[in-house]
Design an enzyme around this catalytic site. Sequence first.
Site, short mmCIF file in Angstrom:
data_model
loop_
_atom_site.label_atom_id
_atom_site.label_comp_id
_atom_site.label_asym_id
_atom_site.label_seq_id
_atom_site.Cartn_x
_atom_site.Cartn_y
_atom_site.Cartn_z
N GLU A 191 -5.46 30.66 26.94
CA GLU A 191 -5.86 31.02 25.71
C GLU A 191 -4.92 30.53 24.71
O GLU A 191 -3.44 30.34 25.05
CB GLU A 191 -5.79 32.57 25.28
CG GLU A 191 -6.98 33.16 26.03
CD GLU A 191 -7.33 34.88 25.67
OE1 GLU A 191 -8.18 35.42 26.16
OE2 GLU A 191 -6.45 35.03 24.62
N GLN B 161 9.21 32.32 39.32
CA GLN B 161 8.90 31.87 38.10
C GLN B 161 10.30 32.31 37.47
O GLN B 161 10.52 31.64 36.09
CB GLN B 161 7.90 32.35 37.58
CG GLN B 161 6.66 32.00 38.06
CD GLN B 161 5.33 32.61 37.61
OE1 GLN B 161 5.28 33.35 36.82
NE2 GLN B 161 4.20 32.60 38.29
N HIS C 132 5.63 36.35 36.24
CA HIS C 132 5.45 36.52 34.54
C HIS C 132 6.37 37.25 34.07
O HIS C 132 6.57 38.39 33.62
CB HIS C 132 4.05 37.43 34.75
CG HIS C 132 2.89 36.77 35.51
ND1 HIS C 132 1.84 37.54 35.75
CD2 HIS C 132 2.75 35.66 35.97
CE1 HIS C 132 0.64 36.63 36.00
NE2 HIS C 132 1.53 35.60 36.69
N TYR D 39 -8.07 35.64 41.31
CA TYR D 39 -7.72 34.48 42.15
C TYR D 39 -8.82 34.47 43.26
O TYR D 39 -9.07 33.50 44.07
CB TYR D 39 -6.33 34.29 42.65
CG TYR D 39 -5.32 34.14 41.34
CD1 TYR D 39 -5.47 32.63 40.90
CD2 TYR D 39 -4.55 34.70 40.89
CE1 TYR D 39 -4.83 32.20 39.64
CE2 TYR D 39 -3.61 34.52 39.83
CZ TYR D 39 -3.75 33.34 39.18
OH TYR D 39 -2.97 32.75 38.06
N TYR E 27 -4.55 41.62 22.06
CA TYR E 27 -5.25 40.41 22.58
C TYR E 27 -6.18 40.42 23.83
O TYR E 27 -6.49 39.41 24.48
CB TYR E 27 -4.10 39.34 22.46
CG TYR E 27 -3.81 38.81 21.20
CD1 TYR E 27 -4.23 37.68 20.38
CD2 TYR E 27 -2.95 39.62 20.40
CE1 TYR E 27 -4.05 37.58 19.06
CE2 TYR E 27 -2.37 39.19 19.11
CZ TYR E 27 -3.02 38.28 18.56
OH TYR E 27 -2.78 37.73 17.17
#
Length: 388
Positions: free
Chosen positions: A260, A95, A157, A281, A270
């Site tokens: 979210e 990513q 991430h 997963y 949060y």
Amino acid sequence: MTHRLAMLLPLLCWMPLAHSELVPGPIEPTGDVPEARGWRAETVVSGLEHPWSIAWLPDGSALITERPGRLRILRDGVLDPRPVGGVPRVLALGQGGLLDVLPHPDFAVNRLIYLTYVTGTQDANRTTLARARFDGSRLEHLEVVFQNADAKSGGQHFGSRLLWLPDGSLLMSIGDGGNPPLSFDGDNIRDQAQRLGTHFGKILHLREDGRPAPDNPFAQQPGARPEIYTYGHRNIQGLALDPVSGRVWANEHGSRGGDELNLIEAGRNYGWPAVTYSLEYWGPRVSDETSRPGIAEPTVVWTPSKAPSGLAFYTGDRYPQWRGDLFSGALKFGQIRRIDLDGVRVVGEQKLTIGRRVRDVRQGPDGYLYVLTDEPKGVLLRIRAEDG
């Protein structure tokens, strides 16, 4: 009964909204939502390799990042075939790569642009923020102004979304580092999202030169990173500002379910991964808790996951009925979600089905919404009203 569960109960009888209907109170859609009407998508540019972000300059041109490490410029609807020169070397892994791009609020004077990207190796890499002067064809005087204090392994991430606040300070998201079994300091790396001693799983608040903003909520707390603005995030890839109220919104990836939409407030926790709706997963819940005193409640929870990406707060006049709404990309479903807001309440949600992985959604200076698709041959789309 937890507060979050109480918020979810109305969904048991929730039905898709007609185009003009509103439902009072919070909505947390867990299934499909109705298709928005009265729009069409047209291709502006094609042949982009995994584009990640688009940002407009004062002269109406736009900069587009390609994740493998190229920065492109769009002028008068035409993509320059030559990449912008002077772009730093990036680690294009999973990513990661060249990610967000954002001009300085005073770009017309100082010509500064900011880039987020990944540096390092497969075994030790970091989310990095740099700024440079753009002379119209290349970057000059590039300087790294911030790096994640800790390296991690793998290509998951990185976060990396940037947002200027009205006072000229900068928000930057950093992902939690990745999924188990990736580890850091003897624990799952994602657990660092709850620890103030690292940048993983945080939104940071920076001055324009990369130093911590002076009023940050944990700046005086021993052992805490002074850049931290909020914590308990998994992987924020959408940040948007309501220019009227000054409210900041973020959308972030859950694991399996539990994506979210959050209203961002300085100093708040949060929840991730201690308090979440997400499943692992491989099956079980990530946490037994979906609510806890002191943990910020999400405004929307998306289950199944839509894989949220870019986020835009619409203020233009091309679609008057959408003014004041949020538009959230959905990588997994190839959609944009229109989130109908009444202040801080979500009163409805619709989808704009693009049919491709949506990576970024932005409002252009012409008042149209623009969309980047995350593909080997990605495109830039313009959303038009059906009759305009």
